[in-house]
Write a protein that holds these residues in place. Structure first.
Motif, PDB file in Angstrom:
ATOM      1  N   THR A  59      16.063  27.299  56.338  1.00  0.00           N
ATOM      2  CA  THR A  59      16.131  27.914  57.424  1.00  0.00           C
ATOM      3  C   THR A  59      16.232  27.175  58.757  1.00  0.00           C
ATOM      4  N   ALA A  60      17.042  27.034  59.889  1.00  0.00           N
ATOM      5  CA  ALA A  60      16.787  26.379  60.986  1.00  0.00           C
ATOM      6  C   ALA A  60      15.932  27.121  61.680  1.00  0.00           C
ATOM      7  N   HIS A 105      32.718  44.552  53.487  1.00  0.00           N
ATOM      8  CA  HIS A 105      33.814  45.389  54.002  1.00  0.00           C
ATOM      9  C   HIS A 105      35.133  44.789  54.241  1.00  0.00           C
ATOM     10  N   HIS A 134      39.793  39.071  63.564  1.00  0.00           N
ATOM     11  CA  HIS A 134      40.309  37.825  63.770  1.00  0.00           C
ATOM     12  C   HIS A 134      39.122  36.582  63.787  1.00  0.00           C
ATOM     13  N   GLY A 135      37.980  37.262  63.504  1.00  0.00           N
ATOM     14  CA  GLY A 135      36.763  36.276  63.393  1.00  0.00           C
ATOM     15  C   GLY A 135      37.118  35.127  62.451  1.00  0.00           C
ATOM     16  N   ASP A 172      20.421  31.191  52.771  1.00  0.00           N
ATOM     17  CA  ASP A 172      20.470  31.879  51.472  1.00  0.00           C
ATOM     18  C   ASP A 172      20.559  30.839  50.378  1.00  0.00           C
ATOM     19  N   ALA A 227      32.594  29.703  59.527  1.00  0.00           N
ATOM     20  CA  ALA A 227      32.636  28.773  60.555  1.00  0.00           C
ATOM     21  C   ALA A 227      31.815  27.397  60.310  1.00  0.00           C
ATOM     22  N   GLY A 228      30.957  27.387  59.622  1.00  0.00           N
ATOM     23  CA  GLY A 228      30.214  26.460  59.172  1.00  0.00           C
ATOM     24  C   GLY A 228      30.910  25.321  58.190  1.00  0.00           C
ATOM     25  N   ASP A 261      31.032  32.950  64.904  1.00  0.00           N
ATOM     26  CA  ASP A 261      30.605  34.400  65.400  1.00  0.00           C
ATOM     27  C   ASP A 261      29.275  34.031  66.305  1.00  0.00           C
ATOM     28  N   GLY A 287      24.661  26.943  58.627  1.00  0.00           N
ATOM     29  CA  GLY A 287      24.999  28.169  58.161  1.00  0.00           C
ATOM     30  C   GLY A 287      26.227  27.624  57.471  1.00  0.00           C
ATOM     31  N   ALA A 288      26.339  28.187  56.258  1.00  0.00           N
ATOM     32  CA  ALA A 288      27.381  28.033  55.127  1.00  0.00           C
ATOM     33  C   ALA A 288      28.450  29.062  54.896  1.00  0.00           C
ATOM     34  N   SER A 289      28.700  29.696  55.869  1.00  0.00           N
ATOM     35  CA  SER A 289      29.704  30.965  55.902  1.00  0.00           C
ATOM     36  C   SER A 289      31.148  29.996  56.302  1.00  0.00           C
ATOM     37  N   VAL A 335      25.473  37.159  54.689  1.00  0.00           N
ATOM     38  CA  VAL A 335      26.712  37.769  55.271  1.00  0.00           C
ATOM     39  C   VAL A 335      26.928  39.097  54.604  1.00  0.00           C
ATOM     40  N   GLN A 389      28.426  41.535  55.914  1.00  0.00           N
ATOM     41  CA  GLN A 389      29.723  41.848  56.391  1.00  0.00           C
ATOM     42  C   GLN A 389      30.733  41.814  54.965  1.00  0.00           C
ATOM     43  N   ARG A 402      36.407  39.272  50.532  1.00  0.00           N
ATOM     44  CA  ARG A 402      35.779  38.160  51.463  1.00  0.00           C
ATOM     45  C   ARG A 402      34.811  37.611  50.312  1.00  0.00           C
ATOM     46  N   TYR A 442      31.429  51.269  60.603  1.00  0.00           N
ATOM     47  CA  TYR A 442      32.568  50.999  59.277  1.00  0.00           C
ATOM     48  C   TYR A 442      31.731  51.735  58.163  1.00  0.00           C
TER      49      TYR A 442
END
Ligand SMILES: Cc1cc2nc3c(=O)[nH]c(=O)nc-3n(C[C@H](O)[C@H](O)[C@H](O)COP(=O)(O)OP(=O)(O)OC[C@H]3O[C@@H](n4cnc5c(N)ncnc54)[C@H](O)[C@@H]3O)c2cc1C
Length: 465
Positions: free
Chosen positions: A143-144, A57, A331-332, A40, A20-21, A320, A16-18, A52, A54, A119, A206
């Motif tokens: 993909t893992a 938003h 808070h994420g 992706d 957290a990653g 997440d 994951g390259a968002s 991603v 989200q 974002r 949302y």
């Protein structure tokens, strides 16, 4: 003679390259050669992508997160600001109504800031910085699929790229694949017991639309936030985020029975219809420049990996994938960055391949998770149908205390500082019981609450009569 293991640099793979990653990869690069695999293809600029959703938003980063960003990647915030992000003073640059319907005064005495931008811009700046590090290799469109190894040790990941499956070995594998993570199933596949899980779902929908900032609204226009009141279900609220390129990113939210829809014509009427109509009134003269996008992916869901009786070497779950929160609390991203700092702190004193390291990492990363979880669930547990278990008496006491703390913070800058230390995740929740909160709470001053949004005259002029 040293064996070959002790002289080779350890390897780490991050799924994951968002946020957290990438934060975790940035830390791991100090201790290992890192490969990030991402399903992706990543865009070359601040653009949306499938993995991603989200990012369409509103996202804000509280100052506990901004501080963690800077500790991990000094200069990251300035790089975002150089591209149009803003550091918004809380409360000086905000018009904010608390869940208990109290308007906050625009005190200037607190040091807290929110980082505000789209974002997509934040992710772009973060990608540029982290993936520009020569010790980190990106494998996109990959993909893992499952873990390699057994119940005692994860040895790598089975992945898929361009029609082929292959194995990537790793001394440490990090799952940062987000809310949809398969880590629990993958661990069960290795013979480990089920992970305990809890969900508290206020049923928030949302709906988000992008507007051109209306005439008269400068780039320093305040962030406007009307929060839903859990005591009056359905809860409805919204936020105007003035972001880069003179745009307003507007997110409206409603809980079960009070959800906003994707109908463009219903957007402003919804905003006019909740708690206080300020957001709707500000939008009346703003030109929409996107469709309305909606999401229901807002439940608080936590997996207690750190409490599992058995935990394999070589595997950690972050971001997440461990816990996702109702996004209204924002808070994420802060947890993603603070979790990466926790990983750094463990690896400074423990070898990445030393026995028990993975378990230590998982436990350390759980600390910011617990802090954000308690803040979100402390409110959301009160929405009807949010949880199969009703709020405990301790949760009820704390919710009442937080209400009092919010009321006190709305009147006293000293108390506001303590409240923001906690809300921004700079300090633990025990700060709410400090003298800075208790003295003004018990001994005043008892200024009356504001009766409406604290707009300055030039800001009020943006509202059409
Ligand atoms: C509507 C909404 C609004 C939010 N607002 C805020 C806010 O205001 N402030 C805030 O701090 N946080 C907010 N959040 C939370 C924030 O978006 C996340 O906490 C943040 O993105 C960090 O998540 P992550 O990196 O763990 O996972 P994600 O961002 O979900 O990223 C997971 C990554 O893993 C990739 N991936 C998934 N599966 C695989 C696989 N099998 N193999 C390879 N790659 C894979 C995906 O493509 C993606 O790149 C919001 C969330 C939502 C849903």
């Amino acid at each position: 003679m040293p064996d070959s293991n002790s002289i080779r640099r350890p390897t780490a793979v991050v799924i994951g390259a968002s946020a957290a990653g990438l934060f975790t990869a940035a830390v791991l690069a100090r201790f290992a050669d890192v490969t990030v695999i991402e399903r992706d293809r990543l865009p070359d600029g601040p653009e949306p992508r499938r993995g991603v959703p989200q990012t369409r938003h509103a996202h804000v980063v509280w100052s506990g997160g901004v501080n963690a960003f800077e500790e991990l990647l000094p200069g990251l915030t300035d790089a975002a600001v150089a591209q149009g992000a803003r550091l918004v003073r809380i409360m000086g640059d905000m018009i904010s109504r608390a869940p208990n319907e109290v308007w906050f005064r625009r005190f200037l005495s607190t040091h807290h800031r929110n980082l505000v931008c789209s974002r997509d811009l934040l992710d772009f700046v973060l990608r540029e910085r982290v993936l520009g590090d020569g010790r980190i290799t990106l494998r996109q469109a990959t993909t893992a699929r499952c873990l390699e190894g057994d119940a005692t040790r994860v040895t790598g990941v089975r992945a898929h790229h361009a029609g082929k499956d292959f194995t990537l070995p790793a001394d440490l594998l990090v799952d940062a694949s987000g809310r949809g993570s398969h880590a629990a199933r993958w661990l069960a596949g290795l013979g480990l017991p089920d992970v305990a899980e809890r969900e508290v779902n206020a049923g928030v929908t949302y709906a988000t639309r992008l507007f051109k900032a209306p005439p008269g609204a400068g780039d320093d226009f305040p962030l406007v936030n009307v929060q839903a009141n859990p005591a009056k279900a359905p809860g409805r609220g919204g936020i105007i985020l003035p972001i880069e390129n003179h745009q307003w990113l507007v997110t409206l939210a409603g809980t079960r029975g009070g959800e906003p829809t994707a109908a463009p014509d219903a957007f402003v009427p919804f905003a006019l219809g909740f708690g206080d109509p300020i957001i709707g009134r500000l939008l009346r003269n703003a030109e929409p420049i996107s469709d309305v996008v909606t999401t229901r992916s807002t439940a608080n869901r936590r997996r207690y990996y750190e409490k599992m009786k058995r935990w394999p070497e070589g595997f950690v779950v972050m971001g997440d994938a461990v816990a996702a929160y109702n996004p209204v609390y924002g808070h994420g991203l802060t947890v993603a960055a603070q979790g990466a700092l926790a990983v750094r702190d463990v690896l400074r004193s423990t070898g990445l391949t030393a026995p028990g390291t993975a378990r230590r990492l998982q436990r350390a990363a759980a600390r910011p998770v617990a802090a954000a979880w308690n803040l979100a669930v402390g409110q959301d547990a009160f929405y009807p149908g949010a949880s199969t278990t009703p709020p405990t008496s301790m949760e009820r006491f704390l919710a009442r205390f937080v209400d009092r703390a919010v009321e006190t913070g709305a009147r006293s800058p000293r108390a506001m500082g303590a409240l923001l230390d906690v809300m921004s995740m700079e300090k633990p929740a025990t700060r709410l019981f400090s003298r800075d909160m208790l003295v003004p709470m018990l001994f005043g001053p008892r200024k009356p609450h504001l009766q409406g949004p604290p707009l300055r005259d030039d800001e009020r002029a943006v509202i059409q009569p």
